[in-house]
Write a protein that holds these residues in place. Sequence first.
Motif, PDB file in Angstrom:
ATOM      1  N   LEU A   1       1.368  -1.120   0.659  1.00  0.00           N
ATOM      2  CA  LEU A   1       0.239  -0.045  -0.156  1.00  0.00           C
ATOM      3  C   LEU A   1       1.258   1.034   0.516  1.00  0.00           C
ATOM      4  O   LEU A   1       0.732   2.135  -0.641  1.00  0.00           O
ATOM      5  N   ARG A   2       2.445   1.224   0.546  1.00  0.00           N
ATOM      6  CA  ARG A   2       2.972   2.645   0.608  1.00  0.00           C
ATOM      7  C   ARG A   2       3.738   2.560  -0.528  1.00  0.00           C
ATOM      8  O   ARG A   2       3.603   4.047  -1.126  1.00  0.00           O
ATOM      9  N   THR A   3       4.568   1.343  -1.228  1.00  0.00           N
ATOM     10  CA  THR A   3       4.851   1.506  -2.404  1.00  0.00           C
ATOM     11  C   THR A   3       4.510   1.784  -3.398  1.00  0.00           C
ATOM     12  O   THR A   3       4.868   2.008  -4.623  1.00  0.00           O
ATOM     13  N   GLY A   4       3.120   0.596  -3.345  1.00  0.00           N
ATOM     14  CA  GLY A   4       2.130   0.035  -5.092  1.00  0.00           C
ATOM     15  C   GLY A   4       3.121  -0.386  -5.564  1.00  0.00           C
ATOM     16  O   GLY A   4       3.001  -0.816  -6.468  1.00  0.00           O
ATOM     17  N   SER A   5       3.868  -0.626  -5.342  1.00  0.00           N
ATOM     18  CA  SER A   5       5.166  -2.064  -6.226  1.00  0.00           C
ATOM     19  C   SER A   5       4.972  -3.727  -5.517  1.00  0.00           C
ATOM     20  O   SER A   5       5.260  -3.916  -4.288  1.00  0.00           O
ATOM     21  N   ALA A   6       4.528  -4.354  -6.340  1.00  0.00           N
ATOM     22  CA  ALA A   6       4.790  -5.960  -5.854  1.00  0.00           C
ATOM     23  C   ALA A   6       5.898  -6.337  -6.033  1.00  0.00           C
ATOM     24  O   ALA A   6       6.384  -7.258  -5.802  1.00  0.00           O
ATOM     25  N   ILE A   7       6.674  -6.298  -6.581  1.00  0.00           N
ATOM     26  CA  ILE A   7       8.430  -6.262  -7.025  1.00  0.00           C
ATOM     27  C   ILE A   7       8.726  -6.190  -5.451  1.00  0.00           C
ATOM     28  O   ILE A   7       9.619  -6.976  -5.003  1.00  0.00           O
ATOM     29  N   ALA A   8       8.350  -5.267  -4.866  1.00  0.00           N
ATOM     30  CA  ALA A   8       8.902  -4.462  -3.502  1.00  0.00           C
ATOM     31  C   ALA A   8       8.830  -5.927  -2.426  1.00  0.00           C
ATOM     32  O   ALA A   8       9.404  -6.455  -1.776  1.00  0.00           O
ATOM     33  N   VAL A   9       7.650  -6.103  -2.821  1.00  0.00           N
ATOM     34  CA  VAL A   9       7.268  -6.889  -1.142  1.00  0.00           C
ATOM     35  C   VAL A   9       7.375  -8.453  -2.107  1.00  0.00           C
ATOM     36  O   VAL A   9       8.027  -9.186  -1.037  1.00  0.00           O
ATOM     37  N   ILE A  10       7.579  -8.878  -3.474  1.00  0.00           N
ATOM     38  CA  ILE A  10       8.534 -10.452  -3.834  1.00  0.00           C
ATOM     39  C   ILE A  10       9.834 -10.195  -3.529  1.00  0.00           C
ATOM     40  O   ILE A  10       9.964 -10.950  -2.266  1.00  0.00           O
ATOM     41  N   LEU A  11      10.782  -8.910  -3.081  1.00  0.00           N
ATOM     42  CA  LEU A  11      11.782  -9.296  -2.737  1.00  0.00           C
ATOM     43  C   LEU A  11      11.941  -9.368  -1.104  1.00  0.00           C
ATOM     44  O   LEU A  11      12.689  -9.936  -1.021  1.00  0.00           O
ATOM     45  N   VAL A  12      11.332  -8.289  -0.294  1.00  0.00           N
ATOM     46  CA  VAL A  12      11.120  -8.873   0.633  1.00  0.00           C
ATOM     47  C   VAL A  12      10.521  -9.813   1.205  1.00  0.00           C
ATOM     48  O   VAL A  12      11.472 -10.613   1.975  1.00  0.00           O
ATOM     49  N   HIS A  13       9.896 -10.600   0.588  1.00  0.00           N
ATOM     50  CA  HIS A  13       9.705 -11.485   0.854  1.00  0.00           C
ATOM     51  C   HIS A  13      10.839 -13.058   0.827  1.00  0.00           C
ATOM     52  O   HIS A  13      11.062 -13.828   1.265  1.00  0.00           O
ATOM     53  N   ALA A  14      11.593 -13.254  -0.646  1.00  0.00           N
ATOM     54  CA  ALA A  14      12.677 -13.340  -0.910  1.00  0.00           C
ATOM     55  C   ALA A  14      13.259 -13.414  -0.488  1.00  0.00           C
ATOM     56  O   ALA A  14      14.041 -14.627   0.875  1.00  0.00           O
ATOM     57  N   PHE A  15      13.696 -12.692   0.352  1.00  0.00           N
ATOM     58  CA  PHE A  15      14.298 -12.028   1.582  1.00  0.00           C
ATOM     59  C   PHE A  15      14.731 -12.465   2.701  1.00  0.00           C
ATOM     60  O   PHE A  15      15.273 -13.141   3.432  1.00  0.00           O
ATOM     61  N   CYS A  16      13.511 -12.924   3.252  1.00  0.00           N
ATOM     62  CA  CYS A  16      12.451 -13.278   4.324  1.00  0.00           C
ATOM     63  C   CYS A  16      12.712 -14.730   4.529  1.00  0.00           C
ATOM     64  O   CYS A  16      13.151 -15.566   5.509  1.00  0.00           O
ATOM     65  N   ASN A  17      12.285 -14.957   3.713  1.00  0.00           N
ATOM     66  CA  ASN A  17      12.111 -16.696   3.489  1.00  0.00           C
ATOM     67  C   ASN A  17      14.300 -17.224   3.250  1.00  0.00           C
ATOM     68  O   ASN A  17      14.482 -18.636   4.094  1.00  0.00           O
ATOM     69  N   HIS A  18      15.001 -15.863   3.061  1.00  0.00           N
ATOM     70  CA  HIS A  18      16.289 -16.539   2.660  1.00  0.00           C
ATOM     71  C   HIS A  18      16.836 -16.518   3.839  1.00  0.00           C
ATOM     72  O   HIS A  18      17.648 -16.929   4.202  1.00  0.00           O
ATOM     73  N   GLN A  19      15.993 -15.375   5.300  1.00  0.00           N
ATOM     74  CA  GLN A  19      16.912 -15.598   6.182  1.00  0.00           C
ATOM     75  C   GLN A  19      16.899 -16.428   7.289  1.00  0.00           C
ATOM     76  O   GLN A  19      17.412 -16.504   8.035  1.00  0.00           O
ATOM     77  N   GLY A  20      15.244 -16.856   7.419  1.00  0.00           N
ATOM     78  CA  GLY A  20      14.252 -17.309   8.117  1.00  0.00           C
ATOM     79  C   GLY A  20      14.152 -16.998   9.429  1.00  0.00           C
ATOM     80  O   GLY A  20      14.383 -15.800   9.695  1.00  0.00           O
ATOM     81  N   VAL A  21      13.995 -17.424  10.658  1.00  0.00           N
ATOM     82  CA  VAL A  21      13.759 -17.049  11.772  1.00  0.00           C
ATOM     83  C   VAL A  21      14.826 -16.751  12.329  1.00  0.00           C
ATOM     84  O   VAL A  21      15.626 -17.505  11.828  1.00  0.00           O
ATOM     85  N   PRO A  22      14.940 -16.272  13.200  1.00  0.00           N
ATOM     86  CA  PRO A  22      16.377 -15.492  13.972  1.00  0.00           C
ATOM     87  C   PRO A  22      16.153 -16.824  14.745  1.00  0.00           C
ATOM     88  O   PRO A  22      15.960 -17.137  15.056  1.00  0.00           O
ATOM     89  N   ASP A  23      17.532 -16.779  15.172  1.00  0.00           N
ATOM     90  CA  ASP A  23      18.498 -18.181  16.005  1.00  0.00           C
ATOM     91  C   ASP A  23      18.367 -16.874  17.267  1.00  0.00           C
ATOM     92  O   ASP A  23      19.143 -16.549  17.496  1.00  0.00           O
TER      93      ASP A  23
END
Length: 95
Positions: free
Chosen positions: A50-72
Amino acid sequence: ALPVCFGLAHAHHFAEHMRRLDNKFVAAAQVAFQLLYTSVFGAYATFLLLRTGSAIAVILVHAFCNHQGVPDLSFLQEHSMLHNWRYVILAFYTL
């Protein structure tokens, strides 16, 4: 409502946990925790869209979070070598 739907989309992991653990209580607890943090992420993703209007931003953040995982968070346990530094580490996690 949408963040919870994003979280519920990950509920299929219950079957995976049951195959691996064969313990319904532990599998349900893991899926409940996953539902919690994926719903929080869903709220953030909705805000970002809603803030950026960019689905690409959401996809990139989702990919980053999937890569990082839950903090240890094992440093919170008393036997951890990093236990004495727990407040400093938590401060950096919250930044």
